[in-house]
Motif scaffolding. Structure first.
Motif, PDB file in Angstrom:
ATOM      1  N   TYR A  55       0.832  -1.209   0.000  1.00  0.00           N
ATOM      2  CA  TYR A  55       0.000   0.000   0.000  1.00  0.00           C
ATOM      3  C   TYR A  55       0.865   1.257   0.000  1.00  0.00           C
ATOM      4  O   TYR A  55       0.652   2.177  -0.806  1.00  0.00           O
ATOM      5  N   TYR A  56       1.862   1.279   0.892  1.00  0.00           N
ATOM      6  CA  TYR A  56       2.752   2.441   0.956  1.00  0.00           C
ATOM      7  C   TYR A  56       3.641   2.532  -0.287  1.00  0.00           C
ATOM      8  O   TYR A  56       4.015   3.620  -0.710  1.00  0.00           O
ATOM      9  N   LYS A  57       3.946   1.375  -0.860  1.00  0.00           N
ATOM     10  CA  LYS A  57       4.721   1.399  -2.100  1.00  0.00           C
ATOM     11  C   LYS A  57       3.919   2.029  -3.232  1.00  0.00           C
ATOM     12  O   LYS A  57       4.454   2.807  -4.028  1.00  0.00           O
ATOM     13  N   ALA A  58       2.612   1.713  -3.271  1.00  0.00           N
ATOM     14  CA  ALA A  58       1.761   2.316  -4.297  1.00  0.00           C
ATOM     15  C   ALA A  58       1.661   3.819  -4.111  1.00  0.00           C
ATOM     16  O   ALA A  58       1.703   4.590  -5.082  1.00  0.00           O
ATOM     17  N   ILE A  59       1.558   4.266  -2.852  1.00  0.00           N
ATOM     18  CA  ILE A  59       1.517   5.709  -2.592  1.00  0.00           C
ATOM     19  C   ILE A  59       2.826   6.359  -2.991  1.00  0.00           C
ATOM     20  O   ILE A  59       2.848   7.444  -3.614  1.00  0.00           O
TER      21      ILE A  59
END
Length: 637
Positions: A55-59
């Motif tokens: 999730y944080y990688k996508a952000i």
């Protein structure tokens, strides 16, 4: 169309693509706030707490996309505003990079074919003895297809030589010096090495190709490093010139100078024309929309022609171009060139783009966007009618006041006035018969009714002046009649301004708001309501004051006029009636009233006509203006 204008178009296309993706902000919003995105919701529901790193990688990737998009946008903007000389240099460097990449691609494709043919040659050539005679050479040329190998190598060699010559020419043009022969030779090194059979193994040629490609790139990096100080000086000089222009002449002068230097309207027209041509080619190739009717095709092109801010700018440039020639046509009809022929193009462009921003044209669905574009064009047509009236009205007044005997010019002006009456009536009839009542229809109708009334007022004043031109005696009531007619027209225009303001308030409160709409309403309220009311009130007070002053002066008798036997010193007309000033001078009452609009001194002896009365009147004028201000403040609150 100059080459420099054409070279400024690709940066606009880059910015246009960035606007289409909204710089990646929607992707970030879908990840952070996945409220209406079913795919993201289903995806996030499958991610466990231990997998939240995805999730944080996508952000993080979305932030990187936004930053890269902003950097590309800034680079494209800088490229767009470059002077012509540096713009050519940038494109020469870009073409040089493309030549190097093309050379690398051609070498790789040729080597792929060679590798495929070499496997057959390796298995067959060593399993059979080859005699070095005619039969042996025929075997090599037919069974092993050596001729085909040589054809591929020589074809690639010729191509690499041509690319080398073009690359050398571009380097000479950009650096004023030719590159070393070794670097020119690097284009042909992979092909020449391929002639050696022992080099066809273990990817040796791939390594040679990569190294030979790096040599020209090294030259370009060296050139860029040597020009680093030139780029720095260009930025510093541009900043200093910009600051100097702003300090000496203001921002408007800077915008005007850059607008002329970059030829932005021409560049935007080229951009939009290429964009529309691209959509036309898509229409011709797409099987689903290939059978569209002419109206459907035009509708599709218009919808796609205003889906981004840059596309709206391109469409605006075409609107300005057409409106310019519409204004030029009416000036040709009226045989006048006193009006600035560029003003109609500029005004129409500003109005069209503001309407697009105010109505959120780019963010609407395709069908709603087409309807909104149609409505904006109707409003633009109403504005064009007002501009044409502003052109013909001074001409009518000039023709009637100067006693111009040219029947041709009178008929041309009256013909344009007839058009300004018939066209709005036709437009109103069509709109009210095909559309239901709405805020937009009321706004368009008010503009058209207003232009009809303004034309009728102009024709009425024109008729009065014509009648006065053929009178043999002085017409003292002419000024009153003209004032009453113009006052009626100004009052109607003021009422329509208030109506449009209230209509805008309703739209903003119940239909669609926005900062652009609010700003335009404030501008409209100030210029079209407050300024008109203030100026009208001042004219009324001046006229009422002058009337009171004239009425207080004694009327000359017939005996006094016969004894004087003179003309009015203001209009040089015979005096059938006159007013006598305190300094014992005779003037027409109407002429003296007009003179008092300007100053309170006698036209002949310059003695002050009124002293105490003037100060009292000025005090009354101030009180009236304060009362009007209080009324407006109360209405705003």
């Amino acid at each position: 169309m100059s080459l420099c204008n054409l070279l400024r178009v690709p940066p606009i296309f880059i910015m246009d693509e960035l606007f289409k993706t909204s710089f990646g902000f929607p992707d970030l919003a879908d990840i952070v706030f996945p409220v209406n995105n079913e795919f993201v919701n289903s995806t996030l529901s499958q991610i466990e707490i231990s997998e939240s790193a995805q999730y944080y990688k996508a952000i993080f990737l979305s932030f990187i996309k936004i930053i890269v998009s902003c950097l590309i946008f800034c680079s494209s903007s800088c490229l767009f505003v470059l002077p012509a000389r540096y713009l050519y240099l940038v494109y020469f460097h870009v073409v040089s990079v493309c030549i190097v990449l093309l050379s690398y691609w051609a070498n790789i494709q040729t080597l792929k074919v060679i590798y495929g043919k070499y496997e057959n040659f390796e298995t067959d050539a060593f399993n059979k003895d080859i005699t070095w005679d005619v039969d042996g050479f025929l075997y090599l040329l037919t069974e092993l297809q050596i001729a085909h190998f040589l054809y591929l190598l020589f074809r690639n060699l010729i191509l690499q030589c041509c690319l080398s010559l073009v690359f050398d020419f571009l380097q000479v043009f950009t650096t004023n010096q030719s590159i070393h022969k070794v670097f020119s030779f690097s284009f042909t090194i992979p092909t020449l090495v391929a002639f050696l059979p022992g080099t066809w193994r273990h990817g040796f040629l791939n390594t040679v190709t990569v190294l030979s490609t790096l040599l020209p790139l090294f030259i370009m990096l060296k050139t860029l490093w040597l020009n680093l100080f030139t780029i720095t000086n260009l930025i510093r000089n541009g900043y200093s010139r910009t600051r100097e222009t702003i300090n000496n002449y203001g921002i408007s002068a800077l915008v005007e100078v850059e607008w002329t230097r970059l030829q932005i309207p021409s560049v935007l027209r080229i951009f939009w024309a290429i964009r529309v041509l691209e959509q036309i080619l898509y229409l011709l190739t797409d099987m689903e929309i290939q059978n569209e009717t002419l109206f459907g095709a035009v509708k599709y092109l218009l919808i796609k022609g205003c889906d981004t801010f840059t596309a709206v700018l391109g469409m605006t440039s075409f609107v300005s171009y057409f409106c310019h020639y519409i204004g030029a046509f009416f000036q040709w009809v009226l045989l006048t060139d006193d009006v600035d022929d560029k003003s109609i193009g500029t005004i129409s462009a500003v109005l069209f783009y503001i309407l697009a921003l105010q109505t959120g044209l780019t963010g609407l669905d395709p069908e709603k966007r087409f309807i909104r574009l149609y409505r904006n064009v109707c409003l633009l047509c109403a504005a064009l009618l007002h501009y044409i009236h502003n052109v013909v009205n001074p001409l009518l007044m000039s023709l009637s006041a100067s006693h111009n005997p040219s029947l041709n010019r009178h008929l041309r002006a009256l013909l344009v006035c007839g058009f300004l009456i018939v066209f709005p009536i036709t437009m109103l009839t069509y709109l009210w018969s095909h559309h239901s009542v709405s805020t937009w229809l009321l706004a368009v109708s008010s503009f058209n009714i207003e232009i009809i009334i303004k034309v009728l007022v102009s024709l009425a004043v024109y008729s009065l002046f014509l009648i006065d031109a053929y009178r043999t005696t002085f017409w003292e009531k002419l000024d009153d009649y003209v004032y009453y007619i113009k006052s009626f027209g100004n009052t109607v225009e003021f009422c329509f301004g208030i109506f449009l303001f209230l209509n805008g308030v309703y739209i903003m409160a119940f239909v669609s708001g926005g900062a652009v709409r609010a700003s335009m309403m404030c501008i409209h309220a100030y210029f079209n309501i407050w300024c008109d009311a203030r100026d009208g009130w001042r004219v009324f007070i001046k006229r009422r004051t002058a009337v009171k002053k004239i009425e207080s002066l004694p009327e000359a008798t017939s005996a006094q006029l016969s004894e004087l036997d003179d003309v009015c010193a203001i209009c040089y007309q015979n005096m059938g009636s006159a007013k006598i000033t305190k300094c014992n001078h005779y003037f027409h009452g109407v002429c003296l009233r007009k003179w008092l609009y300007v100053q309170d001194r006698c036209p002949l002896c310059h003695d002050i006509l009124y002293k105490a009365e003037t100060s009292n009147v000025q005090t009354q004028d101030t009180n009236h203006l304060q009362d009007l201000q209080n009324v407006i403040d109360a209405d705003n609150s």
